[in-house]
Design a protein around this motif. Sequence first.
Motif, PDB file in Angstrom:
ATOM      1  N   UNK A 151      13.614   5.714   5.320  1.00 19.78           N
ATOM      2  CA  UNK A 151      13.215   6.870   6.022  1.00 19.78           C
ATOM      3  C   UNK A 151      12.504   6.767   7.368  1.00 19.78           C
ATOM      4  N   UNK A 152      11.866   5.377   7.343  1.00 22.17           N
ATOM      5  CA  UNK A 152      11.254   4.724   8.641  1.00 22.17           C
ATOM      6  C   UNK A 152      11.340   3.545   8.748  1.00 22.17           C
ATOM      7  N   UNK A 153      10.756   2.779   9.706  1.00 24.56           N
ATOM      8  CA  UNK A 153      10.837   1.257   9.945  1.00 24.56           C
ATOM      9  C   UNK A 153      10.259   0.682   8.721  1.00 24.56           C
ATOM     10  N   UNK A 154      10.845  -0.360   8.361  1.00 25.73           N
ATOM     11  CA  UNK A 154       9.965  -1.227   7.321  1.00 25.73           C
ATOM     12  C   UNK A 154       8.829  -1.752   7.454  1.00 25.73           C
ATOM     13  N   UNK A 155       7.794  -1.529   6.747  1.00 24.34           N
ATOM     14  CA  UNK A 155       6.601  -2.025   6.918  1.00 24.34           C
ATOM     15  C   UNK A 155       6.774  -3.515   6.697  1.00 24.34           C
ATOM     16  N   UNK A 156       7.286  -4.047   5.955  1.00 28.06           N
ATOM     17  CA  UNK A 156       7.788  -5.390   5.721  1.00 28.06           C
ATOM     18  C   UNK A 156       9.307  -5.775   5.287  1.00 28.06           C
TER      19      UNK A 156
ATOM     20  N   UNK B  30       4.283  -9.251   3.407  1.00 27.41           N
ATOM     21  CA  UNK B  30       5.796  -9.975   2.868  1.00 27.41           C
ATOM     22  C   UNK B  30       5.261 -11.459   2.274  1.00 27.41           C
ATOM     23  N   UNK B  31       4.346 -12.116   2.552  1.00 27.42           N
ATOM     24  CA  UNK B  31       4.020 -13.469   1.843  1.00 27.42           C
ATOM     25  C   UNK B  31       3.299 -13.150   0.729  1.00 27.42           C
ATOM     26  N   UNK B  32       2.615 -12.126   0.608  1.00 24.66           N
ATOM     27  CA  UNK B  32       1.678 -11.953  -0.473  1.00 24.66           C
ATOM     28  C   UNK B  32       2.863 -11.204  -1.747  1.00 24.66           C
TER      29      UNK B  32
ATOM     30  N   UNK C  87       0.801  -1.179  -0.118  1.00 23.70           N
ATOM     31  CA  UNK C  87      -0.072   0.054   0.028  1.00 23.70           C
ATOM     32  C   UNK C  87       0.848   1.422   0.107  1.00 23.70           C
ATOM     33  N   UNK C  88       0.258   2.411  -0.400  1.00 26.61           N
ATOM     34  CA  UNK C  88       0.826   3.509  -0.486  1.00 26.61           C
ATOM     35  C   UNK C  88       1.342   4.090   1.208  1.00 26.61           C
ATOM     36  N   UNK C  89       2.594   4.339   1.304  1.00 25.09           N
ATOM     37  CA  UNK C  89       2.915   4.825   2.514  1.00 25.09           C
ATOM     38  C   UNK C  89       3.979   3.712   3.115  1.00 25.09           C
ATOM     39  N   UNK C  90       3.804   2.574   2.414  1.00 25.16           N
ATOM     40  CA  UNK C  90       4.680   1.357   3.112  1.00 25.16           C
ATOM     41  C   UNK C  90       6.098   1.477   2.500  1.00 25.16           C
ATOM     42  N   UNK C  91       7.057   0.849   3.360  1.00 25.73           N
ATOM     43  CA  UNK C  91       8.546   0.624   2.884  1.00 25.73           C
ATOM     44  C   UNK C  91       8.803  -0.942   3.081  1.00 25.73           C
ATOM     45  N   UNK C  92       9.169  -1.425   2.037  1.00 23.41           N
ATOM     46  CA  UNK C  92       9.475  -2.785   1.942  1.00 23.41           C
ATOM     47  C   UNK C  92      11.105  -2.606   1.778  1.00 23.41           C
ATOM     48  N   UNK C  93      11.606  -3.655   2.546  1.00 20.78           N
ATOM     49  CA  UNK C  93      13.113  -4.042   2.521  1.00 20.78           C
ATOM     50  C   UNK C  93      13.193  -5.385   2.150  1.00 20.78           C
ATOM     51  N   UNK C  94      14.210  -5.485   1.086  1.00 26.16           N
ATOM     52  CA  UNK C  94      14.701  -6.738   0.844  1.00 26.16           C
ATOM     53  C   UNK C  94      16.136  -7.025   1.125  1.00 26.16           C
TER      54      UNK C  94
ATOM     55  N   UNK D  66      12.383 -21.031   2.775  1.00 26.59           N
ATOM     56  CA  UNK D  66      13.558 -20.395   2.315  1.00 26.59           C
ATOM     57  C   UNK D  66      13.716 -18.964   2.513  1.00 26.59           C
ATOM     58  N   UNK D  67      12.399 -18.304   3.011  1.00 25.14           N
ATOM     59  CA  UNK D  67      12.285 -16.888   2.980  1.00 25.14           C
ATOM     60  C   UNK D  67      11.991 -16.536   4.594  1.00 25.14           C
ATOM     61  N   UNK D  68      12.748 -15.528   4.964  1.00 26.77           N
ATOM     62  CA  UNK D  68      12.405 -15.003   6.233  1.00 26.77           C
ATOM     63  C   UNK D  68      11.923 -13.726   6.230  1.00 26.77           C
ATOM     64  N   UNK D  69      10.700 -13.508   6.984  1.00 31.05           N
ATOM     65  CA  UNK D  69       9.548 -12.467   7.036  1.00 31.05           C
ATOM     66  C   UNK D  69       9.958 -11.433   8.205  1.00 31.05           C
ATOM     67  N   UNK D  70       9.801 -10.329   8.290  1.00 37.52           N
ATOM     68  CA  UNK D  70       9.691  -9.342   9.368  1.00 37.52           C
ATOM     69  C   UNK D  70       8.778  -8.399   8.889  1.00 37.52           C
ATOM     70  N   UNK D  71       8.246  -7.571  10.252  1.00 36.37           N
ATOM     71  CA  UNK D  71       6.948  -6.789  10.186  1.00 36.37           C
ATOM     72  C   UNK D  71       5.758  -7.321   9.827  1.00 36.37           C
ATOM     73  N   UNK D  72       5.321  -6.773   8.735  1.00 34.89           N
ATOM     74  CA  UNK D  72       4.184  -7.181   8.321  1.00 34.89           C
ATOM     75  C   UNK D  72       4.202  -8.704   7.617  1.00 34.89           C
TER      76      UNK D  72
END
Length: 278
Positions: free
Chosen positions: A227-232, A267-269, A195-202, A257-263
């Motif tokens: 610029x902020x904590x990662x949403x996912x 992340x799964x989606x 969504x708008x406003x989110x920050x996704x970190x790979x 084989x994937x690790x998810x943090x935050x939302x």
Amino acid sequence: MTGLPDHATLTALLAEQFDALAELVADLPEQQWRTPSPLPGWTVFDVIGHVIGTESMLLGEKPPARDPQTADVDVATLPHVRNEIGKFNEIWLQRLRPLPGTQLLDRYRDVTGRRRAALAAMDEAAWLAPGPSPVGEVPYARFMRVRLFDCWMHELDIADALGIAVDEGGARGDAAFAEFAQSLPRVVAKRGGAPAGSLITFEVTGPLARTLYIEVAERARYVPAPTADATATVTLDSGLLVRLGGGRVNPEKVLERVTFGGDAELGHRIVRNLAFTI
């Protein structure tokens, strides 16, 4: 992610990539040429045949005549053909499949040799001139990075089919990954539904390790630092990331084989909807 290697560098990387593909199949017995690849409907033979078809087209050449002893298949009816590029690929493969693998390799070496000579001989005006490509109207230089990415992915396809490990890092891998990564922000927002406003970190590990920050606003884009904590946060190996983006693996079978943090739901989606290549 948008910077391109210069003419000499990218031409050299493509030449190295052409050689890497040839080396993978150089000593294959005929039966192994027909090993199924991760691409639906394609064998190892077909992957090399596809590269021959594309590089021949770039030299202005048409497919060879159909062997009259082979069936004339309507390529549009094949289940893995979804667009005009797919039809083009299958016409070439239909014409090449009667060849033994050794003759296909001879043809591959001939056409890629002529292509590397043509690329080296291009002047800068032609190299930078815009024209059609699989990613739209772009400079020829960008099209050639797309070609590098395509051939690099096909090296992985053949290696996976044959159960062979190859070096997925280095300069070729870096340039190919840069082309791959250019599409990730759009994929994360449009297909993954960030969504708008989110920050996704790979957090990308493995031979092409790096951290990618994608900020979703009116459009998704890379940012150099969060610029902020990662949403996912999605942590995975670079090889798995490109295979997911290339539609080579079923995401449901590799989620462990994937690790998810935050939302984690977001992340799964995203991971379930990474496939975007043609």
